[in-house]
Design a protein around this motif. Sequence first.
Motif, PDB file in Angstrom:
ATOM      1  N   TRP A 155     -12.056  21.639  36.565  1.00 16.48           N
ATOM      2  CA  TRP A 155     -13.035  21.998  37.597  1.00 16.48           C
ATOM      3  C   TRP A 155     -12.404  22.893  38.666  1.00 16.48           C
ATOM      4  O   TRP A 155     -12.975  23.914  39.061  1.00 16.48           O
ATOM      5  CB  TRP A 155     -13.618  20.729  38.236  1.00 16.48           C
ATOM      6  CG  TRP A 155     -14.561  20.995  39.376  1.00 16.48           C
ATOM      7  CD1 TRP A 155     -15.507  21.967  39.427  1.00 16.48           C
ATOM      8  CD2 TRP A 155     -14.628  20.305  40.624  1.00 16.48           C
ATOM      9  NE1 TRP A 155     -16.180  21.915  40.630  1.00 16.48           N
ATOM     10  CE2 TRP A 155     -15.659  20.911  41.384  1.00 16.48           C
ATOM     11  CE3 TRP A 155     -13.940  19.223  41.163  1.00 16.48           C
ATOM     12  CZ2 TRP A 155     -15.993  20.470  42.653  1.00 16.48           C
ATOM     13  CZ3 TRP A 155     -14.278  18.783  42.424  1.00 16.48           C
ATOM     14  CH2 TRP A 155     -15.293  19.398  43.171  1.00 16.48           C
ATOM     15  N   GLN A 156     -11.207  22.505  39.133  1.00 18.54           N
ATOM     16  CA  GLN A 156     -10.541  23.274  40.191  1.00 18.54           C
ATOM     17  C   GLN A 156     -10.213  24.692  39.735  1.00 18.54           C
ATOM     18  O   GLN A 156     -10.445  25.663  40.463  1.00 18.54           O
ATOM     19  CB  GLN A 156      -9.268  22.541  40.641  1.00 18.54           C
ATOM     20  CG  GLN A 156      -9.554  21.267  41.418  1.00 18.54           C
ATOM     21  CD  GLN A 156      -8.332  20.371  41.611  1.00 18.54           C
ATOM     22  OE1 GLN A 156      -7.347  20.494  40.882  1.00 18.54           O
ATOM     23  NE2 GLN A 156      -8.392  19.461  42.569  1.00 18.54           N
ATOM     24  N   ARG A 159     -13.498  26.704  39.260  1.00 20.48           N
ATOM     25  CA  ARG A 159     -14.094  27.042  40.560  1.00 20.48           C
ATOM     26  C   ARG A 159     -13.360  28.218  41.209  1.00 20.48           C
ATOM     27  O   ARG A 159     -13.984  29.140  41.742  1.00 20.48           O
ATOM     28  CB  ARG A 159     -14.049  25.816  41.461  1.00 20.48           C
ATOM     29  CG  ARG A 159     -14.856  25.926  42.745  1.00 20.48           C
ATOM     30  CD  ARG A 159     -14.762  24.639  43.550  1.00 20.48           C
ATOM     31  NE  ARG A 159     -13.379  24.265  43.786  1.00 20.48           N
ATOM     32  CZ  ARG A 159     -12.962  23.062  44.210  1.00 20.48           C
ATOM     33  NH1 ARG A 159     -13.853  22.115  44.411  1.00 20.48           N
ATOM     34  NH2 ARG A 159     -11.692  22.804  44.412  1.00 20.48           N
ATOM     35  N   GLU A 160     -12.022  28.188  41.127  1.00 18.55           N
ATOM     36  CA  GLU A 160     -11.223  29.249  41.753  1.00 18.55           C
ATOM     37  C   GLU A 160     -11.330  30.572  40.999  1.00 18.55           C
ATOM     38  O   GLU A 160     -11.351  31.645  41.602  1.00 18.55           O
ATOM     39  CB  GLU A 160      -9.751  28.817  41.827  1.00 18.55           C
ATOM     40  CG  GLU A 160      -9.503  27.730  42.875  1.00 18.55           C
ATOM     41  CD  GLU A 160      -8.162  27.024  42.680  1.00 18.55           C
ATOM     42  OE1 GLU A 160      -7.317  27.555  41.920  1.00 18.55           O
ATOM     43  OE2 GLU A 160      -7.955  25.954  43.284  1.00 18.55           O
ATOM     44  N   GLU A 164     -18.145  28.763  42.040  1.00 17.01           N
ATOM     45  CA  GLU A 164     -18.780  27.445  41.926  1.00 17.01           C
ATOM     46  C   GLU A 164     -20.061  27.469  41.095  1.00 17.01           C
ATOM     47  O   GLU A 164     -20.404  26.474  40.460  1.00 17.01           O
ATOM     48  CB  GLU A 164     -19.082  26.871  43.313  1.00 17.01           C
ATOM     49  CG  GLU A 164     -19.494  25.412  43.247  1.00 17.01           C
ATOM     50  CD  GLU A 164     -19.392  24.693  44.574  1.00 17.01           C
ATOM     51  OE1 GLU A 164     -18.561  23.778  44.692  1.00 17.01           O
ATOM     52  OE2 GLU A 164     -20.146  25.049  45.498  1.00 17.01           O
ATOM     53  N   THR A 169     -18.083  26.288  35.346  1.00 17.67           N
ATOM     54  CA  THR A 169     -17.707  25.451  36.495  1.00 17.67           C
ATOM     55  C   THR A 169     -18.691  24.291  36.649  1.00 17.67           C
ATOM     56  O   THR A 169     -18.290  23.147  36.880  1.00 17.67           O
ATOM     57  CB  THR A 169     -17.684  26.281  37.800  1.00 17.67           C
ATOM     58  OG1 THR A 169     -16.896  27.447  37.603  1.00 17.67           O
ATOM     59  CG2 THR A 169     -17.119  25.467  38.960  1.00 17.67           C
ATOM     60  N   ILE A 170     -19.969  24.612  36.495  1.00 22.31           N
ATOM     61  CA  ILE A 170     -21.012  23.582  36.606  1.00 22.31           C
ATOM     62  C   ILE A 170     -20.826  22.511  35.519  1.00 22.31           C
ATOM     63  O   ILE A 170     -20.922  21.308  35.801  1.00 22.31           O
ATOM     64  CB  ILE A 170     -22.418  24.218  36.514  1.00 22.31           C
ATOM     65  CG1 ILE A 170     -22.665  25.152  37.716  1.00 22.31           C
ATOM     66  CG2 ILE A 170     -23.501  23.142  36.473  1.00 22.31           C
ATOM     67  CD1 ILE A 170     -23.913  25.996  37.603  1.00 22.31           C
ATOM     68  N   MET A 173     -17.974  20.266  36.454  1.00 24.46           N
ATOM     69  CA  MET A 173     -18.403  19.329  37.501  1.00 24.46           C
ATOM     70  C   MET A 173     -19.167  18.156  36.887  1.00 24.46           C
ATOM     71  O   MET A 173     -18.952  16.989  37.243  1.00 24.46           O
ATOM     72  CB  MET A 173     -19.320  20.033  38.512  1.00 24.46           C
ATOM     73  CG  MET A 173     -18.624  20.972  39.470  1.00 24.46           C
ATOM     74  SD  MET A 173     -19.832  21.945  40.426  1.00 24.46           S
ATOM     75  CE  MET A 173     -20.577  20.692  41.461  1.00 24.46           C
ATOM     76  N   LEU A 192     -21.364  15.179  43.072  1.00 24.13           N
ATOM     77  CA  LEU A 192     -21.247  16.242  42.069  1.00 24.13           C
ATOM     78  C   LEU A 192     -22.542  16.428  41.283  1.00 24.13           C
ATOM     79  O   LEU A 192     -22.979  17.562  41.033  1.00 24.13           O
ATOM     80  CB  LEU A 192     -20.098  15.925  41.098  1.00 24.13           C
ATOM     81  CG  LEU A 192     -18.676  16.048  41.634  1.00 24.13           C
ATOM     82  CD1 LEU A 192     -17.674  15.694  40.544  1.00 24.13           C
ATOM     83  CD2 LEU A 192     -18.394  17.455  42.148  1.00 24.13           C
ATOM     84  N   LYS A 195     -25.258  18.354  43.103  1.00 23.90           N
ATOM     85  CA  LYS A 195     -24.958  19.791  43.099  1.00 23.90           C
ATOM     86  C   LYS A 195     -25.291  20.415  41.748  1.00 23.90           C
ATOM     87  O   LYS A 195     -25.893  21.486  41.661  1.00 23.90           O
ATOM     88  CB  LYS A 195     -23.467  20.022  43.404  1.00 23.90           C
ATOM     89  CG  LYS A 195     -23.085  19.972  44.867  1.00 23.90           C
ATOM     90  CD  LYS A 195     -21.615  20.341  45.018  1.00 23.90           C
ATOM     91  CE  LYS A 195     -21.153  20.204  46.457  1.00 23.90           C
ATOM     92  NZ  LYS A 195     -19.697  20.447  46.600  1.00 23.90           N
TER      93      LYS A 195
END
Length: 364
Positions: A155-156, A159-160, A164, A169-170, A173, A192, A195
């Motif tokens: 995830w990290q 995302r980076e 996001e 990425t979703i 999550m 999470l 979102k």
Amino acid sequence: TITSMANLASTYRHQGRWTEAEELQLKVWQIRRDKLGEAHPDTIINMGNLGSIYRNQGRWTEAEELQLKVWQIKRDKLGEAHPDTIISMGNLASTYQNQGRWTEAEELQLKVWQISRDKLGEAHPCTITSMGNLASTYQNQGRWTEAEELQLKVWQISREKLGEAHPNTITSMANLAITYRSQGQWTEAEELELKVWQMRRDKLGEVHPDTITSMANLASTYRHQGRWTEAEELQLKVWQISRDKLGEAHPDTIISMGNLAITHQHQGRWAEAEELQSKGWQISRDKLGETHPDTITSMANLASTYWKQNRFSEAEDLEVKVLQMRRHKLGEDHPYTLTSMKNLAIIYQSQGRLSEAEELEEKV
């Protein structure tokens, strides 16, 4: 020509027209195998495609046979660390995973991840995918700490690197949220999942399969916190959309029926719960077979509803079957098997059969 046949088969495959795709792909593979030999690159590609068609139809034995050949040929010809070999390892691992053969899946997925990480770097898309796949196998074995560690990384990095709102990425999550939920970390899971649902709803629309899945996951988190009204509202939507879009006998519709039934169960609405659970179990048994994980889950849920109504004989009959099948499929120490043992012990206690209950409780 053979090339045009292969291209048409590929089109059918991408449209989910498996029978037509299989017919052409089988012809192409046989012709290329006879003309070029089994180890020729074009033949290998066709074997892989045919294996993919079998896998997407749930024909695991046939898929495995071809995928194993593809991996072995690529490994011998190209080396274990070649990108094509890694992809074929991942495909075979996926087939093992779908058969619940976690040890074999893990062994291959661990190799894929380590090679990808060493060759391509931790942040490469292939490495991230392999981490996610291995985490999924840990998740299915109830190894939550190992799953969480990998999923958090996925995830990290996603995302980076991607942002996001990127689909990958979703997804990462959503997977991490499932692990939080499975460990009873409801606040983290809800944060999470909310979102994920909002982003998928805005990006894909309310009736998209991914949006429906995220609604169901959030509903499950509400349910486990005893927030029955919020859970029911979402679960009712999920069931209605699934039923209208996919049909009553579709696996996703059956699961959504079961989830709504559990919420009714906790609200003490036994008649509504039983009606949905009984229907779900019958459809699962007819469509998927009695030993399919979804069928077993539906049996366990119906047994619970019988128990809550003091219908101990009916509850016991189902729970004994559930325990036997989970022992055979998952092993004695799997969390689902232990849950079944605990449930059966409670049913025995309710009937005053204390020695039988105690015998099971000692194993839990």
